[in-house]
Design a protein around this motif. Sequence first.
Motif, PDB file in Angstrom:
ATOM      1  N   LEU A 190      34.962  31.555  34.630  1.00 12.40           N
ATOM      2  CA  LEU A 190      35.592  32.643  35.372  1.00 12.40           C
ATOM      3  C   LEU A 190      37.088  32.375  35.557  1.00 12.40           C
ATOM      4  O   LEU A 190      37.921  33.271  35.377  1.00 12.40           O
ATOM      5  CB  LEU A 190      34.902  32.816  36.731  1.00 12.40           C
ATOM      6  N   SER A 191      37.434  31.151  35.890  1.00 10.84           N
ATOM      7  CA  SER A 191      38.844  30.781  36.054  1.00 10.84           C
ATOM      8  C   SER A 191      39.589  30.852  34.728  1.00 10.84           C
ATOM      9  O   SER A 191      40.749  31.263  34.677  1.00 10.84           O
ATOM     10  CB  SER A 191      38.964  29.374  36.633  1.00 10.84           C
ATOM     11  N   ILE A 192      38.926  30.448  33.645  1.00 13.28           N
ATOM     12  CA  ILE A 192      39.569  30.481  32.332  1.00 13.28           C
ATOM     13  C   ILE A 192      39.928  31.913  31.952  1.00 13.28           C
ATOM     14  O   ILE A 192      41.039  32.197  31.495  1.00 13.28           O
ATOM     15  CB  ILE A 192      38.643  29.856  31.269  1.00 13.28           C
ATOM     16  N   LEU A 193      38.997  32.845  32.185  1.00 12.96           N
ATOM     17  CA  LEU A 193      39.270  34.246  31.878  1.00 12.96           C
ATOM     18  C   LEU A 193      40.413  34.776  32.747  1.00 12.96           C
ATOM     19  O   LEU A 193      41.301  35.481  32.265  1.00 12.96           O
ATOM     20  CB  LEU A 193      38.010  35.082  32.084  1.00 12.96           C
ATOM     21  N   ALA A 194      40.391  34.417  34.024  1.00 14.13           N
ATOM     22  CA  ALA A 194      41.441  34.901  34.933  1.00 14.13           C
ATOM     23  C   ALA A 194      42.796  34.295  34.598  1.00 14.13           C
ATOM     24  O   ALA A 194      43.823  34.975  34.660  1.00 14.13           O
ATOM     25  CB  ALA A 194      41.067  34.589  36.379  1.00 14.13           C
ATOM     26  N   MET A 195      42.812  33.014  34.231  1.00 13.62           N
ATOM     27  CA  MET A 195      44.074  32.318  33.957  1.00 13.62           C
ATOM     28  C   MET A 195      44.685  32.705  32.609  1.00 13.62           C
ATOM     29  O   MET A 195      45.841  32.401  32.338  1.00 13.62           O
ATOM     30  CB  MET A 195      43.865  30.804  33.994  1.00 13.62           C
TER      31      MET A 195
END
Length: 220
Positions: free
Chosen positions: A148-153
């Motif tokens: 989730l963080s990878i997609l957001a970042m």
Amino acid sequence: LRGATPEYDIGVWRRAATPLLVVAAMEALFDKTGVLILGLAGKHEAAGIYALVFNMAMLVVLPRVAIDTMFAPSIARLHAEGRSAAVQALMMKASTLSVAVAACIVVAIVAVSGPLLSWFGPGFSRGETALHILLVGQLFAAAAGSQLSILAMTGHESQAAWLLAASAIGHGLLSIVLTGFFGLTGAAIATSVAFVIWNILMALNIWHKLRLRPGIFGLF
């Protein structure tokens, strides 16, 4: 600084804010679905037990949250610089660390789950099987990494929001079916299955959009 002309990117912030709001709302719904379904089915005692074991299983998430805080800015910077190999290496390092610590927490909880649940009261021992099922789901999520963080970042927060919303809806429908058949254990199975499917969908999306292998899959 006094002579600098300020620049504003309001449009970018607005485009990012809505999907991130959806993500926050869907995460809250995802976490409470089992309790809500059991409560609406009139299984109030089971709902209370499930709330406890779910929160105990969520202890596995803590290392991933800490690692996210440490690595997310670096992922954003490396992605902006176009250094995909460095992003892949950082993702693998973060997920390996996350799953190693998560596995230690899972082993510790499983070892004391019986006496610990009994400490809350005689009825809470019913939740031991559900707790173990939830721990398996959380361990898989830890192995998949902070997707989730990878997609957001990397500027793909809209896809993250859609995938989480779809998974939350599927989680609710599956919870209704399995809770009807298996009660407390069914709610735990539905949650773990939803965790696995959600992480698989995010992994496929990350591979499609970024050509990166999330989680410990980067080892291969």
